[in-house]
Design an enzyme around this catalytic site. Sequence first.
Site, PDB file in Angstrom:
ATOM      1  N   SER A  13       0.933  -1.228  -0.076  1.00  0.00           N
ATOM      2  CA  SER A  13       0.031   0.162  -0.113  1.00  0.00           C
ATOM      3  C   SER A  13       0.905   1.239   0.008  1.00  0.00           C
ATOM      4  O   SER A  13       2.036   1.249   0.625  1.00  0.00           O
ATOM      5  CB  SER A  13      -0.957   0.121   1.197  1.00  0.00           C
ATOM      6  OG  SER A  13      -1.654   1.037   1.299  1.00  0.00           O
ATOM      7  N   ASP A  49       4.060  -7.621   3.492  1.00  0.00           N
ATOM      8  CA  ASP A  49       2.968  -6.889   4.016  1.00  0.00           C
ATOM      9  C   ASP A  49       2.005  -7.718   4.950  1.00  0.00           C
ATOM     10  O   ASP A  49       2.095  -8.740   4.867  1.00  0.00           O
ATOM     11  CB  ASP A  49       2.123  -6.146   3.169  1.00  0.00           C
ATOM     12  CG  ASP A  49       1.471  -4.984   3.587  1.00  0.00           C
ATOM     13  OD1 ASP A  49       2.002  -3.870   3.212  1.00  0.00           O
ATOM     14  OD2 ASP A  49       0.608  -5.056   4.093  1.00  0.00           O
ATOM     15  N   ASP A  62       4.358 -10.032   9.607  1.00  0.00           N
ATOM     16  CA  ASP A  62       4.295  -8.889  10.631  1.00  0.00           C
ATOM     17  C   ASP A  62       5.628  -8.428  11.092  1.00  0.00           C
ATOM     18  O   ASP A  62       6.240  -9.226  11.767  1.00  0.00           O
ATOM     19  CB  ASP A  62       3.218  -9.515  11.838  1.00  0.00           C
ATOM     20  CG  ASP A  62       3.089  -8.514  12.853  1.00  0.00           C
ATOM     21  OD1 ASP A  62       3.884  -7.671  12.682  1.00  0.00           O
ATOM     22  OD2 ASP A  62       2.507  -9.093  13.943  1.00  0.00           O
ATOM     23  N   TYR A 116       3.214   7.901  17.968  1.00  0.00           N
ATOM     24  CA  TYR A 116       3.876   7.671  16.566  1.00  0.00           C
ATOM     25  C   TYR A 116       5.094   8.542  16.460  1.00  0.00           C
ATOM     26  O   TYR A 116       5.883   8.278  15.604  1.00  0.00           O
ATOM     27  CB  TYR A 116       2.702   8.085  15.643  1.00  0.00           C
ATOM     28  CG  TYR A 116       3.026   8.107  14.454  1.00  0.00           C
ATOM     29  CD1 TYR A 116       2.998   7.221  13.505  1.00  0.00           C
ATOM     30  CD2 TYR A 116       3.415   9.474  13.439  1.00  0.00           C
ATOM     31  CE1 TYR A 116       3.164   7.145  12.169  1.00  0.00           C
ATOM     32  CE2 TYR A 116       3.587   9.375  12.288  1.00  0.00           C
ATOM     33  CZ  TYR A 116       3.629   8.112  11.709  1.00  0.00           C
ATOM     34  OH  TYR A 116       3.853   8.500  10.147  1.00  0.00           O
ATOM     35  N   LYS A 131       8.867   7.252  15.300  1.00  0.00           N
ATOM     36  CA  LYS A 131       9.530   7.860  13.935  1.00  0.00           C
ATOM     37  C   LYS A 131      10.692   8.606  14.372  1.00  0.00           C
ATOM     38  O   LYS A 131      11.982   8.588  13.650  1.00  0.00           O
ATOM     39  CB  LYS A 131       8.663   8.674  13.176  1.00  0.00           C
ATOM     40  CG  LYS A 131       7.296   7.747  12.570  1.00  0.00           C
ATOM     41  CD  LYS A 131       7.777   6.800  11.679  1.00  0.00           C
ATOM     42  CE  LYS A 131       6.559   6.180  11.068  1.00  0.00           C
ATOM     43  NZ  LYS A 131       7.115   5.152  10.062  1.00  0.00           N
TER      44      LYS A 131
HETATM   45  P1  NAP Z   1      -0.388   2.711   4.008  1.00  0.00           P
HETATM   46  O1  NAP Z   1      -0.931   2.944   2.874  1.00  0.00           O
HETATM   47  O2  NAP Z   1      -1.256   2.518   5.373  1.00  0.00           O
HETATM   48  O3  NAP Z   1       0.860   1.657   3.954  1.00  0.00           O
HETATM   49  C1  NAP Z   1       1.449   0.962   5.072  1.00  0.00           C
HETATM   50  C2  NAP Z   1       1.418  -0.402   4.952  1.00  0.00           C
HETATM   51  O4  NAP Z   1       2.167  -0.896   6.169  1.00  0.00           O
HETATM   52  C3  NAP Z   1       0.085  -1.151   4.803  1.00  0.00           C
HETATM   53  O5  NAP Z   1      -0.140  -1.952   3.790  1.00  0.00           O
HETATM   54  C4  NAP Z   1      -0.312  -1.932   6.125  1.00  0.00           C
HETATM   55  O6  NAP Z   1      -0.844  -3.105   6.218  1.00  0.00           O
HETATM   56  C5  NAP Z   1       1.283  -2.407   6.315  1.00  0.00           C
HETATM   57  N1  NAP Z   1       1.407  -2.677   7.682  1.00  0.00           N
HETATM   58  C6  NAP Z   1       1.063  -2.077   8.920  1.00  0.00           C
HETATM   59  N2  NAP Z   1       1.547  -2.733   9.834  1.00  0.00           N
HETATM   60  C7  NAP Z   1       2.146  -3.906   9.496  1.00  0.00           C
HETATM   61  C8  NAP Z   1       3.093  -4.859  10.162  1.00  0.00           C
HETATM   62  N3  NAP Z   1       3.052  -5.056  11.224  1.00  0.00           N
HETATM   63  N4  NAP Z   1       3.739  -5.609   9.307  1.00  0.00           N
HETATM   64  C9  NAP Z   1       3.944  -5.589   8.215  1.00  0.00           C
HETATM   65  N5  NAP Z   1       3.124  -4.534   7.341  1.00  0.00           N
HETATM   66  C10 NAP Z   1       2.205  -3.701   8.085  1.00  0.00           C
HETATM   67  O7  NAP Z   1       0.604   3.967   4.720  1.00  0.00           O
HETATM   68  P2  NAP Z   1       1.650   4.879   3.848  1.00  0.00           P
HETATM   69  O8  NAP Z   1       1.194   6.336   4.115  1.00  0.00           O
HETATM   70  O9  NAP Z   1       2.104   4.388   2.666  1.00  0.00           O
HETATM   71  O10 NAP Z   1       3.009   4.968   4.833  1.00  0.00           O
HETATM   72  C11 NAP Z   1       3.889   4.053   4.595  1.00  0.00           C
HETATM   73  C12 NAP Z   1       5.046   4.717   6.000  1.00  0.00           C
HETATM   74  O11 NAP Z   1       5.174   6.101   5.623  1.00  0.00           O
HETATM   75  C13 NAP Z   1       4.544   4.373   7.155  1.00  0.00           C
HETATM   76  O12 NAP Z   1       5.846   3.905   7.925  1.00  0.00           O
HETATM   77  C14 NAP Z   1       4.231   6.046   7.595  1.00  0.00           C
HETATM   78  O13 NAP Z   1       4.222   5.758   9.092  1.00  0.00           O
HETATM   79  C15 NAP Z   1       5.039   6.567   6.897  1.00  0.00           C
HETATM   80  N6  NAP Z   1       4.631   8.035   6.714  1.00  0.00           N
HETATM   81  C16 NAP Z   1       3.769   8.234   5.827  1.00  0.00           C
HETATM   82  C17 NAP Z   1       3.223   9.711   5.617  1.00  0.00           C
HETATM   83  C18 NAP Z   1       1.909  10.005   4.620  1.00  0.00           C
HETATM   84  O14 NAP Z   1       1.711  11.250   4.554  1.00  0.00           O
HETATM   85  N7  NAP Z   1       1.634   9.116   4.169  1.00  0.00           N
HETATM   86  C19 NAP Z   1       3.729  10.875   6.375  1.00  0.00           C
HETATM   87  C20 NAP Z   1       4.552  10.424   7.292  1.00  0.00           C
HETATM   88  C21 NAP Z   1       5.033   8.957   7.342  1.00  0.00           C
HETATM   89  P3  NAP Z   1      -2.491  -3.028   6.617  1.00  0.00           P
HETATM   90  O15 NAP Z   1      -2.896  -1.868   5.827  1.00  0.00           O
HETATM   91  O16 NAP Z   1      -3.023  -4.313   6.591  1.00  0.00           O
HETATM   92  O17 NAP Z   1      -2.269  -2.565   8.277  1.00  0.00           O
END
Ligand code: NAP
Length: 253
Positions: A17, A38, A64, A156, A160
């Site tokens: 994702s 994932d 996980d 959170y 980070k």
């Molecule tokens: P996302 O679309 O929710 O993707 C995160 C993915 O990680 C999901 O597929 C989720 O699976 C998976 N995941 C969660 N817990 C897990 C685990 N224990 N083991 C394996 N996979 C796991 O979020 P995103 O926005 O792309 O975020 C990606 C990274 O960027 C994250 O670390 C987030 O904190 C960081 N980030 C994002 C933003 C932003 O603006 N989007 C900003 C700052 C930091 P499920 O959906 O099944 O939980």
Amino acid sequence: MAGTLVGRVAVVTGGASGIGRACAQRLARDGADVAVLDLDADAAEGVAAEIVAEGGSALALGVDVADRQSIDRAVKEVHERFGPVAVLVNSAGKEGAKRFLDITEEAWNNLLAVNLTGTFHCCQAVVPDMVEAGWGRIVNISSSSAHSGQPFMTHYVASKAGVIGFTKALALELGPSGITVNTIPPGFVDTPMLRRNEKLGRFVQSMDYHIAQTPVRRTGRPEDIAAACAFLASEEAGYITGQVFGVNGGRNT
Ligand code: NAP
């Protein structure tokens, strides 16, 4: 596929994702054999299938990241299918929003277990391959909130900020082995996580307000992060390590 990563094996956590998905797709376009890891195994299968349909090479594994045995099993499968791991992108992450006094110890531990300990597990599982090869690239996805702070997200933001410190320390330790370790702290990237937060009313202000506060006047795209990640994973980024590589439209400088 032709590209700078031909012959390299890449593991992308959270690859089903958002940012992880874009990184997996981009590294595959650059020629890597990509393992999409994932929690959501079906969605990971979908991303791997998209990569293969585009002519790339990919494998999907349900994991996980908070569970070391799960990661060790996955890395064993990656070895059997593709060989030693040269590139690791830690993008798996979980968000959380609660008033500080309402965060239970369990919620605190669960969030740190995924965002921080998960990064530790994945690095420890693949670093031996990189040391053996004398070459490796690790990119940890942190968050711009670790610079700016974010109300109602102490767990959170702490997780980070931990990823940033972890990255700097590991870079110093692994530099002599030919391995670079960097972190990208995204800010405001349009992914399912961002949309979930919007829906749950977790932004203090509207999306339009946040866009207006962003110097480039748009949300980030997962591909923006993937482009930086691909550069950090490339041969030519070999002199860049221990860095916090901001990709946030100028929200944090
Ligand atoms: P996302 O679309 O929710 O993707 C995160 C993915 O990680 C999901 O597929 C989720 O699976 C998976 N995941 C969660 N817990 C897990 C685990 N224990 N083991 C394996 N996979 C796991 O979020 P995103 O926005 O792309 O975020 C990606 C990274 O960027 C994250 O670390 C987030 O904190 C960081 N980030 C994002 C933003 C932003 O603006 N989007 C900003 C700052 C930091 P499920 O959906 O099944 O939980």
